[in-house]
Scaffold this active site. Structure first.
Site, PDB file in Angstrom:
ATOM      1  N   SER A 210       0.832  -1.202   0.000  1.00  0.00           N
ATOM      2  CA  SER A 210       0.000   0.000   0.000  1.00  0.00           C
ATOM      3  C   SER A 210       0.869   1.257   0.000  1.00  0.00           C
ATOM      4  O   SER A 210       1.976   1.254   0.532  1.00  0.00           O
ATOM      5  CB  SER A 210      -0.880  -0.007   1.251  1.00  0.00           C
ATOM      6  OG  SER A 210      -1.952   0.887   1.127  1.00  0.00           O
ATOM      7  N   PRO A 211       0.380   2.356  -0.603  1.00  0.00           N
ATOM      8  CA  PRO A 211       1.117   3.620  -0.528  1.00  0.00           C
ATOM      9  C   PRO A 211       1.251   4.062   0.932  1.00  0.00           C
ATOM     10  O   PRO A 211       0.256   4.105   1.656  1.00  0.00           O
ATOM     11  CB  PRO A 211       0.234   4.604  -1.304  1.00  0.00           C
ATOM     12  CG  PRO A 211      -0.708   3.761  -2.088  1.00  0.00           C
ATOM     13  CD  PRO A 211      -0.893   2.501  -1.330  1.00  0.00           C
TER      14      PRO A 211
ATOM     15  N   GLN B  31       0.879   6.966  -6.893  1.00  0.00           N
ATOM     16  CA  GLN B  31      -0.382   7.586  -6.487  1.00  0.00           C
ATOM     17  C   GLN B  31      -0.211   9.103  -6.568  1.00  0.00           C
ATOM     18  O   GLN B  31       0.650   9.664  -5.896  1.00  0.00           O
ATOM     19  CB  GLN B  31      -0.734   7.160  -5.059  1.00  0.00           C
ATOM     20  CG  GLN B  31      -2.077   7.649  -4.567  1.00  0.00           C
ATOM     21  CD  GLN B  31      -2.278   7.310  -3.087  1.00  0.00           C
ATOM     22  OE1 GLN B  31      -1.623   7.908  -2.228  1.00  0.00           O
ATOM     23  NE2 GLN B  31      -3.159   6.359  -2.801  1.00  0.00           N
TER      24      GLN B  31
ATOM     25  N   TYR C  96      -7.993  15.137   1.262  1.00  0.00           N
ATOM     26  CA  TYR C  96      -7.122  15.931   0.400  1.00  0.00           C
ATOM     27  C   TYR C  96      -7.987  16.651  -0.641  1.00  0.00           C
ATOM     28  O   TYR C  96      -9.214  16.558  -0.626  1.00  0.00           O
ATOM     29  CB  TYR C  96      -6.061  15.036  -0.232  1.00  0.00           C
ATOM     30  CG  TYR C  96      -5.125  14.425   0.788  1.00  0.00           C
ATOM     31  CD1 TYR C  96      -4.480  15.228   1.732  1.00  0.00           C
ATOM     32  CD2 TYR C  96      -4.892  13.048   0.836  1.00  0.00           C
ATOM     33  CE1 TYR C  96      -3.630  14.678   2.683  1.00  0.00           C
ATOM     34  CE2 TYR C  96      -4.047  12.489   1.790  1.00  0.00           C
ATOM     35  CZ  TYR C  96      -3.421  13.307   2.710  1.00  0.00           C
ATOM     36  OH  TYR C  96      -2.592  12.769   3.662  1.00  0.00           O
TER      37      TYR C  96
ATOM     38  N   ARG D 150      -8.526   6.025  -5.395  1.00  0.00           N
ATOM     39  CA  ARG D 150      -8.710   5.796  -3.960  1.00  0.00           C
ATOM     40  C   ARG D 150      -9.816   6.700  -3.446  1.00  0.00           C
ATOM     41  O   ARG D 150      -9.800   7.912  -3.668  1.00  0.00           O
ATOM     42  CB  ARG D 150      -7.422   6.043  -3.179  1.00  0.00           C
ATOM     43  CG  ARG D 150      -7.638   5.974  -1.667  1.00  0.00           C
ATOM     44  CD  ARG D 150      -6.369   5.801  -0.866  1.00  0.00           C
ATOM     45  NE  ARG D 150      -5.941   4.410  -0.855  1.00  0.00           N
ATOM     46  CZ  ARG D 150      -5.203   3.854   0.134  1.00  0.00           C
ATOM     47  NH1 ARG D 150      -4.832   4.583   1.162  1.00  0.00           N
ATOM     48  NH2 ARG D 150      -4.843   2.595   0.064  1.00  0.00           N
TER      49      ARG D 150
ATOM     50  N   ARG E  38       1.172  -1.691   7.040  1.00  0.00           N
ATOM     51  CA  ARG E  38       2.062  -1.822   8.195  1.00  0.00           C
ATOM     52  C   ARG E  38       2.838  -3.138   8.233  1.00  0.00           C
ATOM     53  O   ARG E  38       4.020  -3.136   8.588  1.00  0.00           O
ATOM     54  CB  ARG E  38       1.267  -1.613   9.487  1.00  0.00           C
ATOM     55  CG  ARG E  38       0.864  -0.161   9.700  1.00  0.00           C
ATOM     56  CD  ARG E  38      -0.047   0.002  10.927  1.00  0.00           C
ATOM     57  NE  ARG E  38      -0.380   1.401  11.171  1.00  0.00           N
ATOM     58  CZ  ARG E  38      -1.347   2.055  10.547  1.00  0.00           C
ATOM     59  NH1 ARG E  38      -2.080   1.429   9.627  1.00  0.00           N
ATOM     60  NH2 ARG E  38      -1.586   3.319  10.820  1.00  0.00           N
TER      61      ARG E  38
END
Length: 794
Positions: free
Chosen positions: A429-430, A507, A589, A637, A731
């Protein structure tokens, strides 16, 4: 002690006999409003585990119950003319009337006083009449005692969305049976199981709107029975359906499930100078949907725990009851969570009816998230091997590659999007690293992304990369807005392509009102001490009230410039050689700020309705899709849930996904939250996967699941059930770049694609295992962390 139980169901009877068994000198009375012979259910279900709990509490009643059980291991799922069977589930059925008779007889033998046809409305008057020291309120779903003290118990009663009816039949089912039938009005499902030598429970369920459309609301009992007999005739073998609730007329036999949870379970009455507690138990305190068969289980286990807590008379009553509530609240919460998952699956059967029978059945079996892929394998290895073989062949055909020729964990099956072939279903994942200099990535990013590309994942996603200097979250965030940035990214992309068979994606995003902040370790979301740049958002906004900069509303010139910034960055990403592009429209964002009503208060064409709020993000998407190579995919996303009242909901997320699908998006990356500091997310294992499930199966677009996915078992279950097509793992990959390979080794799968330099001779797994044996034999004295590090060195 003098104890009175309100309600002669399983909870009251079992608690009464357990207390009398432990303390023969106690006076225990059970009062029941119906007659001893009355019962309004058919059969109940226990798991083998629950039987073990009963045997430990009272072996004599457990033995009588076990001798009356009908036991089965198989589950049959009938769907679209197909039957899928899995075994090893270990369930038992017993008639509700027989269960009550056993508990009545055992209680009476121990000296429990049973009083029938005794209606109780006032627990305080009851306690006074019996001089009781303790009142147990186990008077069911419609508990009068709970209602009387609602301000103390604070119940939450939620009427759910399906109508269902409890019926019986003389058809004997060899397996726990789920049958699904489609009508012109919608889908109906039956839950059926045999509970004695000649009778089975047969529950019919359907969404409220389907029930009404089929005319069942207006049918009397016999007409409704005839309707169900015709609908499920192929499973009944000519046997009629029976109702045993003659007191219910017409449509009243069809009920909606009430999901009940109480904040407190104990109320204290002041009676003639004494404090007497009233304690909720069983359905009066909580309910669990019948689709996991746990209502009676919860009631009996409540009784076991309360009897245990009250066992020592020296322990103060307040302390004993607090211990009971604390212990049972945790267990009930876990079971209610699983029951909610199961209940919602059955409420939304239509969502899954596009699946093939194999995957539909798998989705049903794992609906509660209590039963995982490896749990299924332990129960029925043959079923799982067959499913894995089917899934692998299907995945290979979709990807246009040769089938593996045998069972393969779904996590390690290929997946193709446009021209990009992924070797498995795992994405790194980013993850923001805050390690760029003036937007330029360097050796840290080469090591970070390169190591994870070598670690077995199919796709490595670079962190959110900003399309302009003023689009950055922090000064340490990467960018793609100068030729120097492009060259730096090209170096990393070339390394991944030259040294692994992983793909690499980028991304693209714009921080909006969340920009110009410090790296997280210096104070997450806090503005810079100096050198701040102006911020724009969909509307005037301050992300951290009284702390953040105030972002102004973006005007037409801002929107045009930002769109061109995204186009320029997209061209640069293609030049750098990235295989995959993702547009960041989540987490508050800039593009996300247009979508959410919490942050978009515009009065122009970009505000108001959901379609208007999505207009600008869709314009940006169309602009980048036009310049991104047609043979390469773009994912989007989304924050599928704002976790704030008035924000984006999962229903909205499905509609948003449909808009992006129509615009040409290949996948939706399903995240949530981070739009408002007022959010109240509900965390847990795979907690965001339901969003991916809904979007995939309702909007009809492939999805990526994210959030607390940390085992191969999670990935295998998510992909197998069709809840998502890919899983993004963050993680665990930070802790271990080779997480994918290690998970392959942990589940015993040796067919994972290894980094190229390890393909000759021994595999890396074999090298690691040999090295571990050598270290252990030599008594290396290394800590587990040091040993793991040495193993990863190869």
């Amino acid at each position: 002690m003098k104890i009175v139980c309100v309600g002669g169901g399983p909870a009251g009877l079992y608690f009464g006999l357990l207390m009398k068994k432990r303390h023969p000198d106690y006076a225990v009375t059970v009062v029941e409003r119906n007659r001893a012979s009355d019962t309004f259910g058919w059969g109940v279900v226990f798991s083998d585990q629950t039987l073990g709990h009963l045997a430990g509490a009272d072996e004599e009643s457990a033995r009588a119950i076990l001798q009356s059980f009908n036991h089965w291991d198989d589950i049959d799922v009938h769907f679209k003319g197909r039957t899928v069977t899995s075994g090893g589930h270990g369930f038992c059925g017993i008639g509700r009337k027989r269960l009550l008779n056993i508990l009545q007889e055992r209680g009476a033998a121990l000296g429990v006083r049973l009083e029938f046809e005794h209606e109780v409305r006032d627990d305080a008057e009851l306690a006074r009449a019996y001089d009781a020291d303790l009142v147990i309120a186990c008077d069911g779903v419609n508990s009068a005692v709970r209602s009387r003290h609602a301000e103390v118990f604070q119940p939450e009663v939620e009427q759910r969305h399906c109508r269902f009816v409890w019926l019986g039949t003389r058809k004997k089912f060899d397996a726990f049976t789920f049958a699904f039938e489609e009508t012109e009005h919608g889908w109906f499902q039956a839950h059926a199981y045999q509970y004695d030598g000649d009778t089975s429970t047969f529950i019919v369920e359907t969404p409220e709107q389907t029930w009404r459309a089929a005319g069942l609301e207006a049918m009397d009992q016999q007409e409704a029975l005839a309707f169900c007999e015709r609908l499920f005739a192929r499973y009944l073998d000519g046997q009629p359906l029976m109702a045993n609730a003659a007191h219910l007329r017409g449509s009243a036999m069809w009920i909606r499930f009430p999901r009940i949870a109480c904040r407190r379970w104990v109320h204290w009455n002041e009676i003639d100078g004494r404090r007497v507690p009233t304690v909720l138990m069983g359905d009066a305190a909580h309910t669990a949907h019948f689709s996991i068969g746990s209502g009676t289980k919860l009631a009996l286990e409540d009784a076991i725990e309360l009897a245990r807590c009250l066992d020592d008379p020296a322990v103060p009553m307040e302390e004993a009851l607090a211990a009971y509530e604390e212990a049972r609240r945790v267990e009930v919460l876990k079971l209610q969570s699983a029951a909610r998952n199961s209940m919602e699956w059955f409420e939304n059967v239509r969502r899954y009816t596009a699946l093939e029978a194999e995957q539909f059945a798998y989705s049903l079996l794992t609906r509660s998230q209590r039963l995982s892929h490896e749990n299924l394998r332990l129960r029925d290895p043959h079923y799982v091997a067959g499913f894995e073989g089917w899934f692998a062949e299907r995945a290979a055909a979709q990807a246009g590659v040769a089938a593996p020729g045998g069972p393969t964990p779904p996590m390690f099956t290929p997946y193709k999007v446009r021209s990009v072939l992924l070797k498995n279903r795992v994405i790194v994942s980013p993850m923001a690293q805050y390690s760029a200099v003036d937007g330029r990535v360097g050796d840290f990013h080469l090591a970070h992304l390169g190591a994870r590309a070598l670690g077995g994942a199919a796709l490595v996603m670079a962190e959110m990369t900003c399309v302009s200097a003023d689009a950055r979250i922090t000064p340490a965030c990467p960018g793609l807005y100068t030729p120097d940035h492009t060259a730096a990214w090209t170096r990393i992309v070339d390394f991944v392509h030259a040294n692994s068979d992983a793909k690499i994606g980028i991304q693209l995003g714009h921080a909006g009102a969340k920009g110009s902040t410090r790296p997280m370790w210096d104070g997450i979301d806090l503005p810079l001490d100096e050198g701040n740049w102006p911020l724009v958002s969909a509307s005037t906004q301050q992300y951290l009230q009284g702390v953040s900069q105030v972002a102004r509303e973006a005007g037409p010139d801002d929107l045009e410039r930002i769109k061109l910034d995204f186009v320029r960055a997209t061209r640069a990403a293609a030049e750098a050689g990235f295989d995959w592009l993702e547009l960041h429209c989540a987490h508050g964002y800039l593009l996300s700020s247009f979508i959410s009503p919490l942050t978009n208060h515009r009065q122009d064409a970009y505000g108001g309705s959901l379609e208007n709020r999505c207009r600008y993000p869709l314009e940006v998407f169309a602009a980048i899709r036009a310049v991104w190579p047609l043979d390469l995919p773009i994912s989007v996303r989304l924050s599928a849930h704002d976790w704030v009242e008035g924000g984006i909901t999962p229903d909205d997320a499905v509609a948003i996904a449909r808009l992006f699908k129509a615009a040409g998006a290949d996948m939706i990356d399903c995240s949530s939250g981070q739009v408002s500091k007022e959010e109240k997310p509900v965390y847990g294992r795979m907690f965001q996967t339901p969003f991916a499930d809904r979007i995939r199966n309702e909007a009809g677009i492939p999805t990526i699941a994210v959030g607390s996915i940390y085992e191969a078992d999670h990935v295998n279950g998510i992909v197998s059930a069709g809840r998502a097509d890919l899983c993004a793992v963050a993680r665990p990959h930070l802790a271990n770049p080779a997480w994918t390979l290690n998970e392959a080794a942990r589940i015993g799968y040796t067919g994972a694609a290894w980094p190229r330099q390890y393909r000759a001779g021994k595999t890396q797994l074999e090298r690691n295992l040999e090295r571990e044996r050598q270290m252990q034999a030599a008594g290396s004295g290394l800590s587990p962390q040091q040993l793991a590090a040495r193993l990863l060195e190869g």
